[in-house]
Design an enzyme around this catalytic site. Structure first.
Site, PDB file in Angstrom:
ATOM      1  N   CYS A 210      13.677  10.595   6.552  1.00 22.55           N
ATOM      2  CA  CYS A 210      13.520   9.965   7.932  1.00 22.55           C
ATOM      3  C   CYS A 210      14.808  10.137   8.794  1.00 22.55           C
ATOM      4  CB  CYS A 210      13.116   8.829   7.718  1.00 22.55           C
ATOM      5  SG  CYS A 210      13.958   7.483   6.594  1.00 22.55           S
TER       6      CYS A 210
ATOM      7  N   LYS B  82       0.849  -1.382  -0.017  1.00 25.16           N
ATOM      8  CA  LYS B  82      -0.194  -0.082   0.045  1.00 25.16           C
ATOM      9  C   LYS B  82       0.826   1.077  -0.011  1.00 25.16           C
ATOM     10  CE  LYS B  82      -1.731   2.584   3.169  1.00 25.16           C
ATOM     11  NZ  LYS B  82      -2.037   3.872   2.470  1.00 25.16           N
TER      12      LYS B  82
ATOM     13  N   GLU C 260      10.333   0.788  10.297  1.00 27.85           N
ATOM     14  CA  GLU C 260      11.228   1.841  10.101  1.00 27.85           C
ATOM     15  C   GLU C 260      10.497   3.165  10.142  1.00 27.85           C
ATOM     16  OE1 GLU C 260      13.221   4.924   8.385  1.00 27.85           O
ATOM     17  OE2 GLU C 260      13.109   3.801   6.526  1.00 27.85           O
TER      18      GLU C 260
ATOM     19  N   GLU D 155      10.525  15.076  15.873  1.00 30.92           N
ATOM     20  CA  GLU D 155      10.643  15.061  14.491  1.00 30.92           C
ATOM     21  C   GLU D 155       9.797  16.125  13.802  1.00 30.92           C
ATOM     22  OE1 GLU D 155       9.356  11.533  12.093  1.00 30.92           O
ATOM     23  OE2 GLU D 155      11.295  11.501  11.070  1.00 30.92           O
TER      24      GLU D 155
HETATM   25  P1  NAI Z   1       1.889   7.882   8.627  1.00 29.97           P
HETATM   26  O1  NAI Z   1       2.705   7.116   9.324  1.00 29.97           O
HETATM   27  O2  NAI Z   1       0.485   7.943   8.920  1.00 29.97           O
HETATM   28  O3  NAI Z   1       1.804   7.218   7.185  1.00 29.97           O
HETATM   29  C1  NAI Z   1       2.651   6.238   6.611  1.00 29.97           C
HETATM   30  C2  NAI Z   1       1.875   5.232   5.763  1.00 29.97           C
HETATM   31  O4  NAI Z   1       1.103   4.417   7.013  1.00 29.97           O
HETATM   32  C3  NAI Z   1       0.797   5.698   5.039  1.00 29.97           C
HETATM   33  O5  NAI Z   1       0.803   4.785   3.825  1.00 29.97           O
HETATM   34  C4  NAI Z   1      -0.595   5.547   5.775  1.00 29.97           C
HETATM   35  O6  NAI Z   1      -1.758   5.470   5.027  1.00 29.97           O
HETATM   36  C5  NAI Z   1      -0.182   4.317   6.395  1.00 29.97           C
HETATM   37  N1  NAI Z   1      -1.197   4.257   7.794  1.00 29.97           N
HETATM   38  C6  NAI Z   1      -1.609   5.401   8.495  1.00 29.97           C
HETATM   39  N2  NAI Z   1      -2.137   5.088   9.455  1.00 29.97           N
HETATM   40  C7  NAI Z   1      -1.986   3.564   9.525  1.00 29.97           C
HETATM   41  C8  NAI Z   1      -2.690   2.439  10.442  1.00 29.97           C
HETATM   42  N3  NAI Z   1      -3.393   2.783  11.625  1.00 29.97           N
HETATM   43  N4  NAI Z   1      -2.463   1.143  10.027  1.00 29.97           N
HETATM   44  C9  NAI Z   1      -1.707   1.047   9.006  1.00 29.97           C
HETATM   45  N5  NAI Z   1      -1.070   1.834   8.191  1.00 29.97           N
HETATM   46  C10 NAI Z   1      -1.477   3.306   8.397  1.00 29.97           C
HETATM   47  O7  NAI Z   1       2.597   9.194   8.187  1.00 29.97           O
HETATM   48  P2  NAI Z   1       1.933  10.531   8.085  1.00 29.97           P
HETATM   49  O8  NAI Z   1       0.757  10.797   9.023  1.00 29.97           O
HETATM   50  O9  NAI Z   1       1.720  10.735   6.531  1.00 29.97           O
HETATM   51  O10 NAI Z   1       3.179  11.621   8.630  1.00 29.97           O
HETATM   52  C11 NAI Z   1       3.139  11.930   9.947  1.00 29.97           C
HETATM   53  C12 NAI Z   1       4.709  12.289  10.411  1.00 29.97           C
HETATM   54  O11 NAI Z   1       5.047  11.043  10.222  1.00 29.97           O
HETATM   55  C13 NAI Z   1       5.335  13.094   9.442  1.00 29.97           C
HETATM   56  O12 NAI Z   1       5.374  14.372  10.064  1.00 29.97           O
HETATM   57  C14 NAI Z   1       6.802  12.534   9.830  1.00 29.97           C
HETATM   58  O13 NAI Z   1       7.110  13.085  11.132  1.00 29.97           O
HETATM   59  C15 NAI Z   1       6.375  11.017  10.078  1.00 29.97           C
HETATM   60  N6  NAI Z   1       7.007  10.296   8.759  1.00 29.97           N
HETATM   61  C16 NAI Z   1       8.076   9.636   8.922  1.00 29.97           C
HETATM   62  C17 NAI Z   1       8.365   8.950   7.747  1.00 29.97           C
HETATM   63  C18 NAI Z   1       9.689   7.949   7.700  1.00 29.97           C
HETATM   64  O14 NAI Z   1      10.245   7.758   6.520  1.00 29.97           O
HETATM   65  N7  NAI Z   1      10.076   7.381   8.829  1.00 29.97           N
HETATM   66  C19 NAI Z   1       7.545   8.850   6.568  1.00 29.97           C
HETATM   67  C20 NAI Z   1       6.423   9.714   6.673  1.00 29.97           C
HETATM   68  C21 NAI Z   1       6.068  10.213   7.897  1.00 29.97           C
END
Ligand code: NAI
Ligand code: MG
Length: 486
Positions: A301, A193, A267, A398
């Site tokens: 990240c 996804k 990650e 972050e």
């Molecule tokens: P997120 O963690 O919500 O999104 C990442 C993925 O997880 C997306 O595909 C999303 O649809 C999915 N997702 C969301 N809720 C889920 C759930 N309950 N179960 C399974 N999958 C789920 O991140 P978001 O809201 O886009 O960004 C928020 C913060 O997260 C950012 O401000 C940043 O600080 C951090 N982030 C860190 C990343 C990294 O590479 N370590 C990448 C993206 C965001």
């Protein structure tokens, strides 16, 4: 040395616009789910828009999968695993993976432009970093598919089965490659996804997967929001969850799969330290700082978001950094001159702006470059904060944007203690002329990756992953195979 105190935008940086053409890309108005090598409409009948964050225009409508759709995809992946993929030899699997790599390479330009349109990152990066690295991951893991016994000597490596993979929006195609390539090489099938704001390059990859003749059901791509991701996590017939994203969602996933047979690699976020000693080559270090935090709008990240400068050179480094910031171009992601593109979404821009407000309220001193930014779309000027202390929120949490905090230090022990004083541990950078100091720090910094005299360098051969709340498990290299094998 002549001291240049001017940090204003100067005419020498005004290049004529040089936009990459979009005439060669093909985008559908509406994208369905990719299950069993077919485009399937979602049983929810719902679609959501994917927008260009630089123009706020809708690029396409994307299917929103619910648990019925996810179940279909998992069933397809299970059937493909049992009937076809687990019976193929490693050499045969390798040929498919290699073919996918070749086909991606042939369409590299199209992938780069679509990535920049959908994600907001500068074309220079999607063209020179994201797409070539994504191809390299497929090439690299194609080579391992028939050598698993060499990768895991004295063991009988066996695939896990069906892998559920959930990826973020900061490196959409690259994260898809990081997840899919090792899973297939190790003999698993996949339900992936993409993030809701950046589904398009994964769907383009699905076109290639179909054209490559990969057996139906080996890779399935379901699009949607967090609820779609949760449906994958909670599906009983998934053997492994691979997730990259926020620490919050990582914790939700860990709770959801506790006590089940599901394996996982997570990650998560970071607050990585970039450390500059007084014997470092200052100009290169300043480039490394810029690359570490402003690269990809700070949507990285492992971004070097906390800078630690040795006190006796702090003034010089900060001065050089400010002048370098003035030469950074913020704007149209498709313009080949652009250094900093669009923030991926309105929500993310609001998050970054919230942290900038908090930084000012906490009493840190802000500096933002003076450059003009487009009136439409989601943009943020490169920003730094001085006068920051360990307890400041902006030094702890972050931000995931082009915002750098600067602190100073006097001794090696002090900077190790400060750098490690965070719940995260993804990456770190060390800048010094002294080899012994590099080795001393790489053993003491609690971070998965430590770069020396460089930053943000990636290669399929080297494993990547975190300590502490930055997650567990490694992706890339031989280690990345282990995560998909019994
Ligand atoms: P997120 O963690 O919500 O999104 C990442 C993925 O997880 C997306 O595909 C999303 O649809 C999915 N997702 C969301 N809720 C889920 C759930 N309950 N179960 C399974 N999958 C789920 O991140 P978001 O809201 O886009 O960004 C928020 C913060 O997260 C950012 O401000 C940043 O600080 C951090 N982030 C860190 C990343 C990294 O590479 N370590 C990448 C993206 C965001
Ligand atoms: Mg988008």
């Amino acid at each position: 040395m002549a001291k240049n105190t001017s940090t204003k935008n100067t005419a020498e940086w005004n290049y004529a616009a040089s936009p990459e053409s979009t005439s060669h890309i093909r985008l559908e108005k509406k994208y369905q789910l990719f299950i069993n090598n077919e485009w399937v409409s979602p049983s929810s009948k719902k679609y959501f828009p994917s927008t260009n964050p630089a123009s706020e225009e809708v690029l396409a409508e994307i299917a929103w999968a619910n648990d019925v759709d996810v179940d279909k995809a998992v069933k397809a992946a299970r059937k493909a695993y049992q009937e076809v993929w687990s019976k193929l030899s490693g050499a045969e699997r390798g040929k498919y993976i290699y073919r996918i790599a070749r086909m991606m390479q042939e369409r590299a330009r199209e992938f780069a432009v679509i990535e920049s349109l959908d994600c907001g990152k500068p074309i220079r990066e999607s063209r020179d970093v994201d797409v070539p690295l994504a191809c390299n991951h497929f090439f690299y893991y194609a080579g391992w598919a028939d050598k698993l016994e060499y990768a895991m000597p004295h063991k009988k490596p066996e695939a896990l089965g069906v892998a559920g993979q959930i990826i973020p929006w900061n490196f959409p195609l690259l994260m898809a490659a990081w997840k899919i390539a090792p899973a297939l090489a190790a003999g698993n099938t996949v339900v992936l996804k993409p993030a809701e704001t950046t589904s398009l390059t994964a769907l383009k990859l699905a076109e290639i997967i179909k054209d490559s003749g990969l057996p139906p059901g080996v890779v399935n791509i379901v699009t949607g929001y967090g609820d779609t991701g949760a449906a994958i996590v909670n599906h009983p017939d998934i053997d492994k969850i691979a997730f990259t994203g926020s620490t919050n969602v990582g914790k939700i996933i860990q709770r959801a799969i506790a006590g089940t047979h599901k394996k996982s690699t997570l990650e998560l976020g970071g607050k990585s330290a970039n450390i500059i000693f007084d014997d470092a080559p200052i100009d290169q270090a300043v480039e490394g700082i810029v690359n570490g935090i402003f690269f990809n709008q700070g949507h990285v990240c492992c971004a070097g978001s906390r800078l630690f400068v040795q006190e006796n050179i702090a003034e010089r480094v900060i001065h050089k950094l400010k002048s370098r910031m003035e030469s950074l171009y913020v704007g149209d992601p498709l313009d080949k001159n652009t250094d900093i593109g669009a923030i991926n979404s309105k929500e993310q821009l609001e998050t970054i702006e919230k942290y900038i407000r908090i930084g000012k309220e906490e009493g840190a001193e802000i500096y933002q470059s003076q450059c003009a930014i487009p009136s439409k779309g989601y943009f943020c000027r490169p920003t730094l904060f001085t006068g920051v202390s360990q307890s400041h929120v902006i030094a702890q949490e972050e931000i995931f944007g082009p915002v750098l905090t600067i602190q100073t230090f006097r001794t090696v022990d002090e900077v190790i203690q400060k750098a490690n004083n965070t719940p995260y541990g993804l990456a770190a950078g060390v800048w010094t002329d002294k080899g012994s100091r590099i080795f001393n720090l790489t053993t003491k910094l609690r971070a998965g990756v430590v770069w020396a005299n460089t930053y943000n360098k990636f290669d399929p051969v080297s494993p990547f992953g975190g300590y502490k709340e930055s997650g567990f498990g490694r992706e890339g290299g031989v280690h990345g195979l282990g995560a998909y094998l019994k």
